[in-house]
Design a protein around this motif. Structure first.
Motif, PDB file in Angstrom:
ATOM      1  N   ALA A 234      24.866 -24.454 -40.189  1.00 29.69           N
ATOM      2  CA  ALA A 234      24.556 -25.821 -39.778  1.00 29.69           C
ATOM      3  C   ALA A 234      24.132 -26.632 -40.998  1.00 29.69           C
ATOM      4  O   ALA A 234      23.386 -26.143 -41.848  1.00 29.69           O
ATOM      5  CB  ALA A 234      23.426 -25.807 -38.752  1.00 29.69           C
ATOM      6  N   GLU A 235      24.618 -27.863 -41.066  1.00 29.31           N
ATOM      7  CA  GLU A 235      24.197 -28.816 -42.092  1.00 29.31           C
ATOM      8  C   GLU A 235      23.050 -29.624 -41.501  1.00 29.31           C
ATOM      9  O   GLU A 235      23.246 -30.530 -40.696  1.00 29.31           O
ATOM     10  CB  GLU A 235      25.359 -29.722 -42.494  1.00 29.31           C
ATOM     11  N   LEU A 236      21.832 -29.279 -41.897  1.00 31.22           N
ATOM     12  CA  LEU A 236      20.625 -29.896 -41.363  1.00 31.22           C
ATOM     13  C   LEU A 236      19.951 -30.758 -42.426  1.00 31.22           C
ATOM     14  O   LEU A 236      20.304 -30.683 -43.607  1.00 31.22           O
ATOM     15  CB  LEU A 236      19.661 -28.808 -40.871  1.00 31.22           C
TER      16      LEU A 236
ATOM     17  N   ALA B 249      23.922 -22.111 -31.005  1.00 37.03           N
ATOM     18  CA  ALA B 249      25.163 -21.937 -31.778  1.00 37.03           C
ATOM     19  C   ALA B 249      26.185 -22.998 -31.383  1.00 37.03           C
ATOM     20  O   ALA B 249      26.893 -23.547 -32.240  1.00 37.03           O
ATOM     21  CB  ALA B 249      25.729 -20.533 -31.569  1.00 37.03           C
ATOM     22  N   TRP B 250      26.250 -23.303 -30.096  1.00 34.99           N
ATOM     23  CA  TRP B 250      27.203 -24.323 -29.644  1.00 34.99           C
ATOM     24  C   TRP B 250      26.740 -25.713 -30.078  1.00 34.99           C
ATOM     25  O   TRP B 250      27.524 -26.506 -30.593  1.00 34.99           O
ATOM     26  CB  TRP B 250      27.389 -24.252 -28.131  1.00 34.99           C
ATOM     27  N   GLU B 251      25.475 -26.018 -29.883  1.00 35.27           N
ATOM     28  CA  GLU B 251      24.967 -27.356 -30.218  1.00 35.27           C
ATOM     29  C   GLU B 251      25.029 -27.651 -31.722  1.00 35.27           C
ATOM     30  O   GLU B 251      25.375 -28.760 -32.122  1.00 35.27           O
ATOM     31  CB  GLU B 251      23.518 -27.512 -29.745  1.00 35.27           C
ATOM     32  N   GLU B 252      24.669 -26.674 -32.534  1.00 34.72           N
ATOM     33  CA  GLU B 252      24.558 -26.940 -33.975  1.00 34.72           C
ATOM     34  C   GLU B 252      25.849 -26.753 -34.753  1.00 34.72           C
ATOM     35  O   GLU B 252      26.067 -27.473 -35.730  1.00 34.72           O
ATOM     36  CB  GLU B 252      23.459 -26.066 -34.591  1.00 34.72           C
ATOM     37  N   VAL B 253      26.677 -25.784 -34.382  1.00 34.71           N
ATOM     38  CA  VAL B 253      27.881 -25.532 -35.188  1.00 34.71           C
ATOM     39  C   VAL B 253      29.167 -25.407 -34.371  1.00 34.71           C
ATOM     40  O   VAL B 253      30.222 -25.107 -34.918  1.00 34.71           O
ATOM     41  CB  VAL B 253      27.712 -24.290 -36.114  1.00 34.71           C
ATOM     42  N   ARG B 254      29.081 -25.629 -33.081  1.00 39.49           N
ATOM     43  CA  ARG B 254      30.257 -25.596 -32.207  1.00 39.49           C
ATOM     44  C   ARG B 254      31.006 -24.271 -32.284  1.00 39.49           C
ATOM     45  O   ARG B 254      32.225 -24.233 -32.465  1.00 39.49           O
ATOM     46  CB  ARG B 254      31.208 -26.751 -32.502  1.00 39.49           C
TER      47      ARG B 254
ATOM     48  N   ALA C 240      31.269 -35.111 -34.271  1.00 41.94           N
ATOM     49  CA  ALA C 240      30.008 -35.701 -34.734  1.00 41.94           C
ATOM     50  C   ALA C 240      29.098 -35.970 -33.544  1.00 41.94           C
ATOM     51  O   ALA C 240      29.558 -36.136 -32.419  1.00 41.94           O
ATOM     52  CB  ALA C 240      30.287 -36.981 -35.496  1.00 41.94           C
ATOM     53  N   GLY C 241      27.813 -36.009 -33.821  1.00 40.36           N
ATOM     54  CA  GLY C 241      26.863 -36.380 -32.791  1.00 40.36           C
ATOM     55  C   GLY C 241      26.121 -35.216 -32.171  1.00 40.36           C
ATOM     56  O   GLY C 241      25.429 -35.387 -31.184  1.00 40.36           O
ATOM     57  N   HIS C 242      26.234 -34.044 -32.732  1.00 38.02           N
ATOM     58  CA  HIS C 242      25.521 -32.889 -32.201  1.00 38.02           C
ATOM     59  C   HIS C 242      24.208 -32.720 -32.962  1.00 38.02           C
ATOM     60  O   HIS C 242      23.793 -33.600 -33.694  1.00 38.02           O
ATOM     61  CB  HIS C 242      26.408 -31.642 -32.287  1.00 38.02           C
ATOM     62  N   GLU C 243      23.587 -31.584 -32.820  1.00 36.26           N
ATOM     63  CA  GLU C 243      22.267 -31.361 -33.401  1.00 36.26           C
ATOM     64  C   GLU C 243      22.265 -31.204 -34.919  1.00 36.26           C
ATOM     65  O   GLU C 243      21.207 -31.093 -35.508  1.00 36.26           O
ATOM     66  CB  GLU C 243      21.622 -30.135 -32.767  1.00 36.26           C
ATOM     67  N   SER C 244      23.409 -31.156 -35.531  1.00 29.87           N
ATOM     68  CA  SER C 244      23.454 -31.061 -36.990  1.00 29.87           C
ATOM     69  C   SER C 244      24.426 -32.111 -37.516  1.00 29.87           C
ATOM     70  O   SER C 244      25.219 -32.666 -36.761  1.00 29.87           O
ATOM     71  CB  SER C 244      23.878 -29.659 -37.437  1.00 29.87           C
ATOM     72  N   ALA C 245      24.349 -32.366 -38.807  1.00 29.48           N
ATOM     73  CA  ALA C 245      25.224 -33.363 -39.427  1.00 29.48           C
ATOM     74  C   ALA C 245      26.640 -32.828 -39.587  1.00 29.48           C
ATOM     75  O   ALA C 245      27.566 -33.593 -39.828  1.00 29.48           O
ATOM     76  CB  ALA C 245      24.664 -33.781 -40.780  1.00 29.48           C
ATOM     77  N   GLY C 246      26.798 -31.536 -39.470  1.00 32.50           N
ATOM     78  CA  GLY C 246      28.101 -30.918 -39.631  1.00 32.50           C
ATOM     79  C   GLY C 246      27.953 -29.417 -39.692  1.00 32.50           C
ATOM     80  O   GLY C 246      26.881 -28.872 -39.463  1.00 32.50           O
TER      81      GLY C 246
END
Length: 181
Positions: free
Chosen positions: A52-54, A80-85, A125-131
């Protein structure tokens, strides 16, 4: 108040002392009600880490247990789904970390697991991490800027060993050969 989507135990507020984190080993089974967070070292089939890019930099996906969750597995799969899909397969415990964040008479636990990635969904885009970033383990460890680089090295090293051991044939078993034709 919406109970779903809220941390089971808040960790916000001013800290007056340094917390101590103690690695307890993978075989420790903390009571679920004392587990405040969980994370996964998510590994692709070709042994790359999905990260995750935090705001704090690259990190393994994970986070706080939410009030509606009933297991460590549920927390890890959601994070895992929210931060990195990604979707992950079987979870293998890597480490249980004891924390005195709330004081020495109120110990809590972080549980770290390892798992193979079973689905790497398209990034949105738009999840819990920037990418998300996919890197070889050594490159991630060189770039890691979190609180304890040696602890992260320990977690990644143990995760890779656990996954390698779980995919290896049992000791003394012969390789399976197949004759085509």
């Amino acid at each position: 108040m919406n109970v779903e989507g809220t941390d089971r135990r808040s960790v916000s507020g001013a800290r007056t002392r340094q917390s101590t984190f103690t690695c307890m080993g993978a075989s420790v089974e903390p009571p679920f009600e004392a587990v405040t967070s969980a994370a996964v070292v998510a590994v692709t089939a070709n042994d790359l880490l999905v990260l995750a890019e935090l705001d704090r930099g690259l990190d393994i996906p994970g986070g706080h247990v939410q009030r509606h969750e009933r297991s460590i597995e549920e927390t890890i799969r959601r994070e895992a789904w929210e931060e990195v899909r990604v979707r992950v397969g079987d979870l293998r415990r890597v480490e249980v970390i004891e924390s005195d964040y709330f004081g020495t008479h109120d110990l809590t636990y972080m549980v770290i697991c390892a798992a193979r990635v079973t689905q790497l969904a398209p990034w949105e885009a738009g999840h819990e991490s920037a990418g998300r970033t996919v890197l070889p383990p050594e490159e991630f460890l060189r770039r890691y800027r979190g609180g304890d680089p040696e602890l992260m090295r320990h977690l990644v090293t143990c995760a890779l060993a656990v996954l390698d051991a779980s995919s290896a044939p049992p000791p003394g078993s012969a390789p399976v050969s197949r004759a085509d034709g």
